[in-house]
Motif scaffolding. Sequence first.
Motif, PDB file in Angstrom:
ATOM      1  N   VAL A  72      26.057  11.836  12.730  1.00  0.00           N
ATOM      2  CA  VAL A  72      25.960  12.859  13.777  1.00  0.00           C
ATOM      3  C   VAL A  72      26.364  14.206  13.187  1.00  0.00           C
ATOM      4  CG1 VAL A  72      26.329  11.280  15.712  1.00  0.00           C
ATOM      5  CG2 VAL A  72      28.292  12.386  14.640  1.00  0.00           C
ATOM      6  N   GLY A  73      25.848  15.265  13.813  1.00  0.00           N
ATOM      7  CA  GLY A  73      26.182  16.610  13.344  1.00  0.00           C
ATOM      8  C   GLY A  73      25.352  17.070  12.161  1.00  0.00           C
ATOM      9  N   HIS A  74      24.253  16.376  11.887  1.00  0.00           N
ATOM     10  CA  HIS A  74      23.322  16.811  10.829  1.00  0.00           C
ATOM     11  C   HIS A  74      22.736  18.166  11.245  1.00  0.00           C
ATOM     12  CE1 HIS A  74      19.578  16.805   8.470  1.00  0.00           C
ATOM     13  NE2 HIS A  74      20.135  15.902   7.690  1.00  0.00           N
ATOM     14  N   PRO A  75      22.434  19.053  10.276  1.00  0.00           N
ATOM     15  CA  PRO A  75      21.875  20.354  10.660  1.00  0.00           C
ATOM     16  C   PRO A  75      20.692  20.208  11.617  1.00  0.00           C
ATOM     17  CG  PRO A  75      22.340  20.333   8.324  1.00  0.00           C
ATOM     18  CD  PRO A  75      22.613  18.948   8.820  1.00  0.00           C
ATOM     19  N   GLY A  76      20.735  21.017  12.655  1.00  0.00           N
ATOM     20  CA  GLY A  76      19.645  21.030  13.630  1.00  0.00           C
ATOM     21  C   GLY A  76      19.839  20.061  14.778  1.00  0.00           C
ATOM     22  N   GLU A  77      20.880  19.235  14.751  1.00  0.00           N
ATOM     23  CA  GLU A  77      21.044  18.250  15.827  1.00  0.00           C
ATOM     24  C   GLU A  77      21.425  18.962  17.131  1.00  0.00           C
ATOM     25  OE1 GLU A  77      24.586  15.758  16.208  1.00  0.00           O
ATOM     26  OE2 GLU A  77      23.293  13.997  16.140  1.00  0.00           O
ATOM     27  N   THR A  78      20.543  18.901  18.109  1.00  0.00           N
ATOM     28  CA  THR A  78      20.837  19.524  19.404  1.00  0.00           C
ATOM     29  C   THR A  78      21.587  18.522  20.283  1.00  0.00           C
ATOM     30  OG1 THR A  78      18.805  18.698  20.382  1.00  0.00           O
ATOM     31  CG2 THR A  78      18.685  20.867  19.298  1.00  0.00           C
ATOM     32  N   GLN A  79      22.135  19.049  21.382  1.00  0.00           N
ATOM     33  CA  GLN A  79      22.822  18.155  22.312  1.00  0.00           C
ATOM     34  C   GLN A  79      21.837  17.116  22.861  1.00  0.00           C
ATOM     35  OE1 GLN A  79      26.130  18.015  22.963  1.00  0.00           O
ATOM     36  NE2 GLN A  79      25.714  16.209  24.242  1.00  0.00           N
ATOM     37  N   ALA A  80      20.596  17.565  23.117  1.00  0.00           N
ATOM     38  CA  ALA A  80      19.599  16.641  23.682  1.00  0.00           C
ATOM     39  C   ALA A  80      19.280  15.526  22.684  1.00  0.00           C
ATOM     40  CB  ALA A  80      18.333  17.416  24.045  1.00  0.00           C
ATOM     41  N   GLU A  81      19.220  15.888  21.396  1.00  0.00           N
ATOM     42  CA  GLU A  81      18.925  14.857  20.384  1.00  0.00           C
ATOM     43  C   GLU A  81      20.094  13.893  20.244  1.00  0.00           C
ATOM     44  OE1 GLU A  81      15.876  17.701  17.878  1.00  0.00           O
ATOM     45  OE2 GLU A  81      17.961  17.547  17.252  1.00  0.00           O
ATOM     46  N   TYR A  82      21.294  14.436  20.314  1.00  0.00           N
ATOM     47  CA  TYR A  82      22.468  13.556  20.270  1.00  0.00           C
ATOM     48  C   TYR A  82      22.448  12.613  21.474  1.00  0.00           C
ATOM     49  CZ  TYR A  82      27.259  12.000  20.889  1.00  0.00           C
ATOM     50  OH  TYR A  82      28.365  11.223  21.102  1.00  0.00           O
ATOM     51  N   ASP A  83      22.112  13.157  22.655  1.00  0.00           N
ATOM     52  CA  ASP A  83      22.068  12.321  23.864  1.00  0.00           C
ATOM     53  C   ASP A  83      21.034  11.199  23.703  1.00  0.00           C
ATOM     54  OD1 ASP A  83      23.999  13.921  24.972  1.00  0.00           O
ATOM     55  OD2 ASP A  83      22.607  15.107  26.201  1.00  0.00           O
ATOM     56  N   GLU A  84      19.952  11.532  23.005  1.00  0.00           N
ATOM     57  CA  GLU A  84      18.917  10.516  22.778  1.00  0.00           C
ATOM     58  C   GLU A  84      19.468   9.392  21.880  1.00  0.00           C
ATOM     59  OE1 GLU A  84      15.323  12.633  21.739  1.00  0.00           O
ATOM     60  OE2 GLU A  84      14.299  10.721  21.413  1.00  0.00           O
ATOM     61  N   LEU A  85      20.274   9.778  20.917  1.00  0.00           N
ATOM     62  CA  LEU A  85      20.898   8.775  20.045  1.00  0.00           C
ATOM     63  C   LEU A  85      21.838   7.876  20.858  1.00  0.00           C
ATOM     64  CD1 LEU A  85      21.753   7.521  17.327  1.00  0.00           C
ATOM     65  CD2 LEU A  85      23.279   9.477  16.986  1.00  0.00           C
ATOM     66  N   VAL A  86      22.616   8.492  21.744  1.00  0.00           N
ATOM     67  CA  VAL A  86      23.540   7.718  22.580  1.00  0.00           C
ATOM     68  C   VAL A  86      22.755   6.709  23.427  1.00  0.00           C
ATOM     69  CG1 VAL A  86      25.194   7.881  24.509  1.00  0.00           C
ATOM     70  CG2 VAL A  86      25.288   9.550  22.622  1.00  0.00           C
ATOM     71  N   GLU A  87      21.649   7.198  23.987  1.00  0.00           N
ATOM     72  CA  GLU A  87      20.810   6.333  24.824  1.00  0.00           C
ATOM     73  C   GLU A  87      20.255   5.162  23.995  1.00  0.00           C
ATOM     74  OE1 GLU A  87      16.744   7.448  26.759  1.00  0.00           O
ATOM     75  OE2 GLU A  87      18.295   8.842  27.466  1.00  0.00           O
ATOM     76  N   PHE A  88      19.875   5.475  22.771  1.00  0.00           N
ATOM     77  CA  PHE A  88      19.329   4.451  21.885  1.00  0.00           C
ATOM     78  C   PHE A  88      20.394   3.380  21.587  1.00  0.00           C
ATOM     79  CE2 PHE A  88      18.616   2.925  17.490  1.00  0.00           C
ATOM     80  CZ  PHE A  88      17.339   2.385  17.627  1.00  0.00           C
ATOM     81  N   VAL A  89      21.617   3.824  21.345  1.00  0.00           N
ATOM     82  CA  VAL A  89      22.698   2.869  21.043  1.00  0.00           C
ATOM     83  C   VAL A  89      22.971   1.992  22.275  1.00  0.00           C
ATOM     84  CG1 VAL A  89      25.160   2.672  20.434  1.00  0.00           C
ATOM     85  CG2 VAL A  89      23.692   4.283  19.210  1.00  0.00           C
ATOM     86  N   GLU A  90      22.923   2.614  23.471  1.00  0.00           N
ATOM     87  CA  GLU A  90      23.081   1.838  24.711  1.00  0.00           C
ATOM     88  C   GLU A  90      21.984   0.793  24.820  1.00  0.00           C
ATOM     89  OE1 GLU A  90      25.193   1.806  27.200  1.00  0.00           O
ATOM     90  OE2 GLU A  90      26.011   3.801  27.630  1.00  0.00           O
ATOM     91  N   TRP A  91      20.778   1.211  24.458  1.00  0.00           N
ATOM     92  CA  TRP A  91      19.619   0.309  24.545  1.00  0.00           C
ATOM     93  C   TRP A  91      19.722  -0.844  23.542  1.00  0.00           C
ATOM     94  CZ3 TRP A  91      16.047  -0.500  20.525  1.00  0.00           C
ATOM     95  CH2 TRP A  91      14.960  -1.324  20.853  1.00  0.00           C
ATOM     96  N   ALA A  92      20.081  -0.507  22.308  1.00  0.00           N
ATOM     97  CA  ALA A  92      20.011  -1.506  21.234  1.00  0.00           C
ATOM     98  C   ALA A  92      21.196  -2.468  21.243  1.00  0.00           C
ATOM     99  CB  ALA A  92      19.935  -0.806  19.878  1.00  0.00           C
ATOM    100  N   ARG A  93      22.338  -2.010  21.729  1.00  0.00           N
ATOM    101  CA  ARG A  93      23.545  -2.845  21.773  1.00  0.00           C
ATOM    102  C   ARG A  93      23.776  -3.595  20.457  1.00  0.00           C
ATOM    103  NH1 ARG A  93      26.277  -3.532  26.139  1.00  0.00           N
ATOM    104  NH2 ARG A  93      26.818  -5.702  25.771  1.00  0.00           N
ATOM    105  N   PHE A  94      24.011  -2.800  19.417  1.00  0.00           N
ATOM    106  CA  PHE A  94      24.272  -3.383  18.099  1.00  0.00           C
ATOM    107  C   PHE A  94      25.629  -4.089  18.093  1.00  0.00           C
ATOM    108  CE2 PHE A  94      21.658   0.423  17.270  1.00  0.00           C
ATOM    109  CZ  PHE A  94      20.540  -0.213  16.768  1.00  0.00           C
TER     110      PHE A  94
END
Length: 469
Positions: free
Chosen positions: A304-326
């Motif tokens: 997280v925090g890679h150059p260019g990462e917007t709040q919306a993109e971070y939120d998408e990552l959070v959603e993905f982690v919720e979905w995938a349940r690793f």
Amino acid sequence: MRTIHFVSLGCVKNRVDTEVMLGVATGGGWRIVDEPDQAEVIVVNTCGFIGEAKKESIDTIFELAEYKKLGTCKKLVVSGCLSQRYPGQLAEQMPEVDHFLGSSDMMKLAEVLGGSAERMLVGNPADWVVTATDPRVVTQSRASAWLKLAEGCNRTCAFCVIPQIRGKQRSRGADDIVAEAERLVAGGAIELNLVSQDTVAYGRDLAKEDRRALAEVVRRVADVKGVRWVRLFYLYPETIDEALIELYANHPRVVPYVDMPLQHAADAMLKRMRRGHGKDRQKRVVERLRSAIPGLTFRTAFIVGHPGETQAEYDELVEFVEWARFEHAVVFRYSDEETCSAHELSGKVPTLVAANRARKLMALQRRIAREKNRALVGREMDVLVEGPSEEHELVMKGRHAGQAPEIDGSVYLSEGEAHAGQMRRVRIVQASDWDLVGELQDEPAASKAPRKRVALKVLGGSTGETRWQ
Ligand code: SF4
């Protein structure tokens, strides 16, 4: 007997290199000692992958340099990724270091110990990959060993310095890998953990006549007599070869455990990271693996925090982690490395924002991991006993098939007598966020005397929550 002390930093691939240097040293008649104040020579095998790892390496070198002032240590040797990456700067700024070796120079330790070496021994990182005939002293818990399939990486991920410090990919021949697997098993290992930088790309760099599919090599390793568990690490999220999926699903000794660093989940971020695919492909890969492999444990890593990462993109990552349940995931804060292409990108994310994003994502993962662990209570499973726990020498700990050595949690054995190296049936009775507690259900089979463990100080990158690379 002359004495030598080793400290191994960073990832498990570095650990294998340290073990080769241990082999070089013991083969030359040197005695490995646990404490630096008893050593004539001290070797620090460094990590130079990200800022925190570099800092840890530098701190460790300076800390150990103190033993030269005390007069016990005659030679301080620095090897590995940090010296490969910054040979000139380190040589200038660390006059207390007697020799520098790069990430492919493990065998040159013999020259250093022989007294004939120059100060700078940093060679081309693409020059070497371990072979079955190289000396090696395994330091891991008694029944488990890491086995390198290849070294280096041909990809161009924007944030990653690995190809610069480890060179282009060099795969080992299949026969050489199997020969080392046999050697490790003869030494007491029953679990073999297959690693490289980019495991799905195994073999692509070999000449056509030597090239073998990853699945074929994994099968041959799993069929080595005495192997109980084979585990694969660092699978790039390409469409996975069906033969490998088939092996995961059906081979009794290929553990249904996939370690696949995904790094992010938003399309625009994956593009900026130069990952060569988008979220849809990642979802398809996760779905395919979950549906095809019964009881799959999925481990991944994100930045997280890679150059260019917007709040919306971070939120998408959070959603993905919720979905995938690793089952297992680790979250890194982006580290701005000056020689990586991401360094040139605009839109740098403030450190505090990145730290907050990492903390929140890790809190989410902690909740998911806790739920997954709680679902295991009451289940009976095979556990590889590793030895006494840190809590108490009478409390043994081990791992079930869904827990990789040194990076995932443990199963603590609350009842019964167990010995390192045994594979035992255990019923899970308690669960916490990362660890489990279990009770032995079986009588121990007669087992061979465990391999003597060589003392090696391993620092950094190998606790349940963090790992470099
Ligand atoms: S992140 Fe992995 S695949 Fe990408 S360049 Fe680094 S080592 Fe290679």
